[in-house]
Scaffold this motif. Structure first.
Motif, PDB file in Angstrom:
ATOM      1  N   UNK A  98       0.820  -1.202   0.000  1.00  0.00           N
ATOM      2  CA  UNK A  98       0.000   0.000   0.000  1.00  0.00           C
ATOM      3  C   UNK A  98       0.864   1.267   0.000  1.00  0.00           C
ATOM      4  N   UNK A  99       1.945   1.229   0.744  1.00  0.00           N
ATOM      5  CA  UNK A  99       2.844   2.389   0.756  1.00  0.00           C
ATOM      6  C   UNK A  99       3.380   2.662  -0.649  1.00  0.00           C
ATOM      7  N   UNK A 100       3.691   1.607  -1.377  1.00  0.00           N
ATOM      8  CA  UNK A 100       4.213   1.771  -2.736  1.00  0.00           C
ATOM      9  C   UNK A 100       3.132   2.361  -3.648  1.00  0.00           C
ATOM     10  N   UNK A 101       1.942   1.800  -3.575  1.00  0.00           N
ATOM     11  CA  UNK A 101       0.846   2.306  -4.415  1.00  0.00           C
ATOM     12  C   UNK A 101       0.560   3.774  -4.094  1.00  0.00           C
ATOM     13  N   UNK A 102       0.592   4.076  -2.795  1.00  0.00           N
ATOM     14  CA  UNK A 102       0.315   5.440  -2.318  1.00  0.00           C
ATOM     15  C   UNK A 102       1.373   6.420  -2.832  1.00  0.00           C
ATOM     16  N   UNK A 103       2.617   5.994  -2.804  1.00  0.00           N
ATOM     17  CA  UNK A 103       3.705   6.863  -3.281  1.00  0.00           C
ATOM     18  C   UNK A 103       3.540   7.137  -4.773  1.00  0.00           C
ATOM     19  N   UNK A 155      10.770  -7.245  -4.984  1.00  0.00           N
ATOM     20  CA  UNK A 155       9.747  -8.298  -4.965  1.00  0.00           C
ATOM     21  C   UNK A 155       8.342  -7.718  -4.936  1.00  0.00           C
ATOM     22  N   UNK A 156       8.179  -6.635  -4.177  1.00  0.00           N
ATOM     23  CA  UNK A 156       6.865  -6.007  -4.094  1.00  0.00           C
ATOM     24  C   UNK A 156       6.444  -5.490  -5.470  1.00  0.00           C
ATOM     25  N   UNK A 157       7.390  -4.886  -6.186  1.00  0.00           N
ATOM     26  CA  UNK A 157       7.072  -4.363  -7.516  1.00  0.00           C
ATOM     27  C   UNK A 157       6.728  -5.500  -8.477  1.00  0.00           C
ATOM     28  N   UNK A 158       7.448  -6.616  -8.365  1.00  0.00           N
ATOM     29  CA  UNK A 158       7.101  -7.780  -9.194  1.00  0.00           C
ATOM     30  C   UNK A 158       5.666  -8.216  -8.925  1.00  0.00           C
ATOM     31  N   UNK A 159       5.334  -8.279  -7.638  1.00  0.00           N
ATOM     32  CA  UNK A 159       3.984  -8.681  -7.244  1.00  0.00           C
ATOM     33  C   UNK A 159       2.933  -7.727  -7.811  1.00  0.00           C
ATOM     34  N   UNK A 175      11.911   3.621  -2.902  1.00  0.00           N
ATOM     35  CA  UNK A 175      12.536   3.058  -1.702  1.00  0.00           C
ATOM     36  C   UNK A 175      12.694   4.130  -0.622  1.00  0.00           C
ATOM     37  N   UNK A 176      13.148   5.310  -1.037  1.00  0.00           N
ATOM     38  CA  UNK A 176      13.377   6.384  -0.069  1.00  0.00           C
ATOM     39  C   UNK A 176      12.068   6.849   0.562  1.00  0.00           C
ATOM     40  N   UNK A 177      11.016   6.914  -0.245  1.00  0.00           N
ATOM     41  CA  UNK A 177       9.739   7.419   0.263  1.00  0.00           C
ATOM     42  C   UNK A 177       8.988   6.423   1.124  1.00  0.00           C
ATOM     43  N   UNK A 178       9.199   5.132   0.859  1.00  0.00           N
ATOM     44  CA  UNK A 178       8.417   4.114   1.556  1.00  0.00           C
ATOM     45  C   UNK A 178       9.196   3.415   2.665  1.00  0.00           C
ATOM     46  N   UNK A 179      10.488   3.739   2.802  1.00  0.00           N
ATOM     47  CA  UNK A 179      11.345   3.092   3.795  1.00  0.00           C
ATOM     48  C   UNK A 179      11.431   1.593   3.566  1.00  0.00           C
ATOM     49  N   UNK A 180      11.507   1.218   2.304  1.00  0.00           N
ATOM     50  CA  UNK A 180      11.711  -0.193   1.967  1.00  0.00           C
ATOM     51  C   UNK A 180      13.101  -0.360   1.372  1.00  0.00           C
ATOM     52  N   UNK A 181      13.715  -1.505   1.638  1.00  0.00           N
ATOM     53  CA  UNK A 181      15.027  -1.785   1.065  1.00  0.00           C
ATOM     54  C   UNK A 181      14.871  -2.309  -0.350  1.00  0.00           C
ATOM     55  N   UNK A 182      15.943  -2.175  -1.132  1.00  0.00           N
ATOM     56  CA  UNK A 182      15.928  -2.604  -2.520  1.00  0.00           C
ATOM     57  C   UNK A 182      15.356  -3.991  -2.754  1.00  0.00           C
ATOM     58  N   UNK A 183      15.887  -4.999  -2.090  1.00  0.00           N
ATOM     59  CA  UNK A 183      15.395  -6.362  -2.338  1.00  0.00           C
ATOM     60  C   UNK A 183      13.905  -6.527  -2.029  1.00  0.00           C
ATOM     61  N   UNK A 184      13.432  -5.933  -0.927  1.00  0.00           N
ATOM     62  CA  UNK A 184      12.007  -6.016  -0.589  1.00  0.00           C
ATOM     63  C   UNK A 184      11.181  -5.348  -1.671  1.00  0.00           C
ATOM     64  N   UNK A 185      11.620  -4.151  -2.045  1.00  0.00           N
ATOM     65  CA  UNK A 185      10.874  -3.381  -3.027  1.00  0.00           C
ATOM     66  C   UNK A 185      10.838  -4.092  -4.372  1.00  0.00           C
TER      67      UNK A 185
END
Lengths: 156, 156
Positions: free
Chosen positions: B49-54, B80-84, B68-78
DNA sequence: TATTGTTATACTCTATAACTATA
DNA sequence: TATAGTTATAGAGTATAACAATA
């Protein structure tokens, strides 16, 4: 069109900047960034530290349910964390005499010593925050945060 | 002695109650508890949701680093989230024309529609918070949180 | 039967390093 | 050489359900 162009204007929702959950997350990240090196130096995760902190603050032994409520950890997570801390001899686990289902958890001497050893570094970081941010404003912030929790937990 | 009795008095550290990281965590949990059912109903994790919101808030496509900077997610997490989100056709990924290393991410029509559909529920929850907590106090809280971040990020 | 806590299971996120492709 | 992003890998937490022991 195929791709997609973001159109914030089309969505009637407050800006990402003014999102309260995001503001709380940003503030927590900024704060924890100051404390994290201290925890890393002692091989403690944030969650493990919350458990140790809760036990250190308690006047009496706590059961698993009480720790879970205070640290915002779920039972299964907490169960594993307690196993880890017990293996490291930081936490002592006993069975409550009046109810054998209930565990009584407390810090060991080593656990107490660890928390006590970290305390000065923690307080120094707090002093730094109070110095930059102002201790009156910090008090005000803590009060607002408490009130927000109360507002959230009110009857629907 | 063998077991261990907690002795808060022996440790020179502020009480668990007055710990700023804990206060921020408590406030965030209390707030997110109000928003979580809304996200669960759409099979979205908080991080998704943070990614969609950003992306919804951006006037232009964002690259992975910006998200990554806006959502406080690390590269690897992000990653996978973007793939999803891409698999669910909520997000569109393109390669920047001027630099083939850089990705350009934006919401698809479906993603925009999803965020737009959730927005009214989100705003209703906000209205509830403002109603109980007071909108002036909420503004004051947001200001203090912003300032805290600035205080934390100042030069050492 | 209800409660306390653990175990099982599957998924997600964290964190660091190694790697690919591009610059 | 440096940068953007992905992949690899290990570890830890989240979440729900099932379970054992006790009340």
């Amino acid at each position: 069109m195929t791709g997609a162009t973001p159109r914030q204007a089309e969505i009637a929702m407050r800006s990402f900047d003014r999102s309260l959950p995001m503001a709380l997350l940003r503030a927590r990240e900024a704060t924890m960034a100051l404390f994290r090196p201290m925890l890393a130096a002692h091989n403690l995760t944030e969650q493990q530290w919350r458990v140790l902190r809760a036990l250190a603050a308690a006047d009496t032994a706590l059961d698993v349910g009480q720790i879970a409520a205070q640290t915002f950890l779920l039972g299964p997570s907490l169960s594993r964390i307690l196993n880890n801390l017990e293996r490291r001899a930081l936490v002592h686990r006993a069975t409550a005499p009046e109810d054998a289902r209930r565990a009584q958890l407390s810090l060991t001497e080593a656990g107490l010593s660890l928390v006590g050893g970290i305390a000065p570094t923690s307080e120094a970081t707090y002093a730094q925050i109070e110095n930059r941010f102002g201790s009156e404003r910090l008090d005000g912030l803590l009060k607002l945060l408490d009130d927000l929790v109360l507002a959230g937990s009110d009857s629907e």
